[in-house]
Design an enzyme around this catalytic site. Structure first.
Site, PDB file in Angstrom:
ATOM      1  N   GLU A 196     -39.557  23.266  -7.894  1.00  0.00           N
ATOM      2  CA  GLU A 196     -39.611  21.776  -7.912  1.00  0.00           C
ATOM      3  C   GLU A 196     -38.314  21.252  -8.428  1.00  0.00           C
ATOM      4  OE1 GLU A 196     -42.250  23.704  -8.660  1.00  0.00           O
ATOM      5  OE2 GLU A 196     -43.710  22.845  -7.168  1.00  0.00           O
ATOM      6  N   HIS A 265     -53.951  21.400 -13.663  1.00  0.00           N
ATOM      7  CA  HIS A 265     -54.077  20.669 -12.349  1.00  0.00           C
ATOM      8  C   HIS A 265     -54.850  19.641 -12.196  1.00  0.00           C
ATOM      9  CE1 HIS A 265     -52.482  24.755 -11.385  1.00  0.00           C
ATOM     10  NE2 HIS A 265     -52.009  24.257 -10.061  1.00  0.00           N
TER      11      HIS A 265
END
Lengths: 462, 328
Positions: A196, A265
């Protein structure tokens, strides 16, 4: 002894699916691990394996059936020698008519009725939608709307490209980019390694080099690995260069709680990104918001953080047919007009706000629901005008309570409309805890329509 | 580091004079910046490039129009070498409206779209993927430009450098990673931060070729740069140049540099100085007289003084600049 084969849950947010194809027939002997059927979730077509050995005694749900709820019996396995009649009588499967709600086939648009039957949660199409322009609309999911926005903007501008994990050959982890690789090729739909920080930085650099990147995070939880490039590289460069060069790009992906995926998450970063000058921040609720805002975001010459929601991806709304339809930044919509209280929300919070408003209406309380749509800029005027009319305000969001968007709105309303308030502003947020895994605790941690109803009643002194 | 070449290299007088002039400009500019800092005219962080001049001058000698460069916060030399106006750079250091960023960026955050200089980055290592992104754009747009992405031996331990190596090689991006190994990441020597001290070699794990270069020798830098640029322009992907160099001053103006001995610094200055090297080549080879070189010194001094005067006289940005350039 007969065994029921139940419709499986094949993703964290799956509540129902399409039984696309049976790979066995009645009378077939099956072994444990053998593929029984292909099941289409809102994300992908999955193979479904047998757990037990036995003979397929009866198939209860025909192939092609859509909207099969998780845990519905779809077949009965019997033991060798046992006949079908020995098996318990099959329960009539509560399924919708076999309508092809297959997103990859754009010609097979589901009818409004079919979608209503398939969608477990209320769609906004039945509600007043004062922000939609005049003209024909069609029903589409938030997922389709996002995909269409990207495809249209990529057709219109050759410098727009998409990069991220699994956006190309896998067709998108959440199927948002499905079909884009086929249409635009690997030059413009770029699969990245799981990296990322690296690809966010490359995206920012590419925006300085004359391109308009759309950087997809598989979820915004992973944007924490890349937040330095969003905040320090993308948001500040226009200012630090004295206006010479900015970062025309979009960071997008699902944000907020999914379902049963635990603390790392499941979180909403809306207030984090909304705090940063130099960024623009969108958080759509409806499919029309999603399409119109994403097109505006891609065209915008600034870095835009575009916060989607996994649970909303499969929900359907009316979207203008007009290909030039866009939603401007900084313009809230009134999802439902009302006179007793203003309920301000954004993203999936609007779903809770609308459900609460329905409930409140039954008790004679008229709630005006404001959908902010963008958090930077925020449409203060619409919020203040509504509060000056209703004299009460409740904010609704999924994020953590400290430093929430609701806090900021409460402070703004206090400073700019104090004399109009008949009650303190109440902020409804997620609980101040990491998201738990246990189903009951997760439900408890999230904001619910019931909590919004209670908050509204408290500010109405009811 | 390699020894000075024994024989006269194959380089024209004009080129040598050009390198001499450019390196001298950087050195005198940085000395002046140090002075202005001491006078309180420059604030905050100020990282001087003195000692490392051969790296940027040698690499700019192989750049062509449209090539891009991006670096860390030790960026004054890179800006001067790519042709940015010393007045605009110095005025940015003093935080004035005449600076490249109208006084809103400062020493660490300057840009010139016109000269393809993309900063000036204060986050150690962040410029590495950003530079690869610039190269990504060039490849996407189908030109043969390259991006010089400079970072130090300290940044070489940041994870995002390796994320970038991986993608740059995967996608054959035309990026030259220039590791300016000045041997100290602030106060931490390379030896104290890693056991794999041959920094260019880390690229081999990703399939990226590279080499170590005497970064105090502008001709060696230029020769290595030519090789790297040819590799990139031919579409063969990234290349790593590890420039062995040395900074004479502290990490920033407030660094007392206690982590190394005075003798170590003096030894490099005496034996390896990049400007003295070219001066020797010019004088010993009979290519330039002392008078010629003195004239250049004088000319450079005038340019630097002019930039300092401009930086003092340029007004502070008007207060309404606070609110501009946040959104395009």
């Amino acid at each position: 002894m007969a065994t029921e084969v139940l419709m499986p849950a094949l993703s964290p947010t799956m509540e129902e699916g399409t039984l696309a194809k049976w790979l066995v027939r009645e009378g077939d002997r099956v072994k444990s691990g053998q593929i029984l059927a292909e099941i289409e979730t809102d994300k992908a077509t999955m193979e479904f394996e047998a757990v037990d050995e036995g003979v397929v005694g009866r198939i209860l749900v025909a192939e092609g059936t859509a909207g099969v709820k998780v845990n519905t019996p779809i077949a009965v396995l019997v033991e060798e020698g046992e006949t079908v009649s020995d098996a318990p009588a099959p329960v009539a499967a509560p399924v919708a008519a076999p309508v092809a709600v297959v997103e990859s086939r754009s010609e097979a648009r589901p009818t409004v009725a079919a979608v209503a039957a398939a969608a477990p949660v209320m769609a906004a199409s039945g509600w007043p939608h004062t922000d939609l322009p005049e003209g024909p609309t069609r029903t589409m999911t938030v997922r389709e709307a996002l995909r269409e926005a990207m495809a249209e903007e990529m057709r219109a501008d050759p410098t727009v490209f998409l990069m991220g994990e699994e956006v190309g050959e896998y067709q998108g982890a959440y199927k948002i980019s499905q079909g884009l690789l086929d249409e635009f090729g690997a030059r413009r739909v770029v699969d990245t390694p799981i990296t990322e920080m690296g690809f966010a930085g490359i995206g920012v650099g590419a925006s300085w080099g004359g391109l308009k990147p759309i950087v997809e995070f598989m979820t915004f939880n992973f944007s924490m690995q890349a937040i330095d490039h969003i905040v320090n590289s993308a948001a500040k460069t226009l200012y630090m260069s004295g206006g010479q060069m900015g970062s025309p790009m979009v960071f997008r992906g699902p944000n907020g709680a999914a379902a049963r995926v635990g603390a790392q998450h499941s979180q909403d970063f809306a207030a984090w990104y909304a705090a940063i000058p130099g960024l623009k921040v969108c958080m759509p609720y409806t499919a029309a918001d999603a399409k119109g805002l994403l097109k505006t975001a891609i065209r915008d010459p600034n870095p835009v953080v575009f916060l989607e929601n996994e649970i909303l991806y499969g929900r359907s709304f009316e979207v203008p047919v007009d290909g030039d339809f866009t939603v401007p930044f900084g313009k809230a919509s009134i999802l439902r007009p009302g006179s007793d209280v203003t309920v301000v929300s954004f993203g999936i919070g609007c779903s809770h706000a609308m459900a609460a408003a329905e409930e409140l209406a039954k008790e004679g309380i008229s709630a005006e629901v404001v959908n902010l749509r963008t958090l930077r800029p925020i449409d203060y005027d619409t919020v203040l005008a509504s509060v000056m009319k209703t004299n009460r305000c409740v904010t609704v969001e999924e994020g953590f309570p400290v430093g929430s968007i609701g806090d900021h709105l409460a402070s703004t309303i206090m400073q700019r409309a104090f004399d109009h308030l008949d009650a303190p502003v109440v902020t409804c947020t997620g609980k101040d805890v990491p998201m738990p895994y246990a189903a009951n605790l997760e439900k408890f941690a999230l904001i619910t329509p019931a909590e919004v109803v209670a908050a509204v009643k408290s500010v109405c002194y009811r | 580091m390699a020894k000075k070449p024994e024989t006269r290299p194959n380089v024209s007088k004009e080129d040598l004079l050009k390198y001499y002039r450019e390196m001298l400009l950087i050195r005198r500019f940085e000395e002046k910046a140090g002075q202005l800092y001491g006078m309180g005219l420059i604030g905050g962080f100020c990282h001087l490039y003195i000692g490392q001049e051969a790296v940027v001058v040698g690499l700019e000698a192989v750049a062509k129009a449209g090539d891009k460069r991006i670096t860390s916060y030790r960026d004054h030399g890179h800006m001067l070498a790519c042709g940015m106006d010393p007045k605009g750079v110095m005025a940015e250091l003093t935080g004035r409206i005449g600076g490249y960023s109208k006084g809103k960026g400062g020493s660490m955050h300057m840009f010139s779209k016109e000269k393809h200089f993309y900063g000036g980055h204060g986050i150690v290592g962040a410029q590495v993927p950003l530079g690869a992104g610039l190269a990504f754009a060039d490849k996407y747009l189908g030109n043969d430009n390259v991006t010089f992405t400079y970072f130090g031996d300290g940044a070489a331990n940041q994870g995002q450098v390796y994320e970038t190596y991986n993608m740059a090689e995967l996608w054959d991006l035309p990026v030259i990673f220039v590791i300016e190994n000045n041997q100290y990441a602030m106060g931490t020597s390379v030896k104290r931060s890693t056991k794999s001290t041959t920094l260019y070699g880390r690229g081999l794990a990703y399939g990226i070729p590279g080499e170590q270069v005497d970064g105090m020798d502008v001709l060696a830098v230029k020769a290595a740069g030519e090789k790297a640029v040819a590799h990139c322009r031919a579409g063969k992907g990234p290349y790593i140049l590890e420039m062995m160099t040395y900074r004479y001053r502290g990490h920033s103006m407030s660094d007392p540099a206690k982590y190394r001995t005075r003798e170590e610094v003096e030894k490099i200055k005496t034996e390896k100085d990049c400007i003295e090297h070219v001066r020797d080549l010019l004088t010993q080879g009979g290519l330039a007289s002392d008078e010629e070189l003195k004239a250049i010194d004088k000319e450079i001094k005038a340019i630097v003084n002019e930039s300092a005067e401009f930086a003092k006289e340029s007004p502070e940005p008007p207060l309404n600049e606070l609110w501009t350039d946040i959104y395009a």
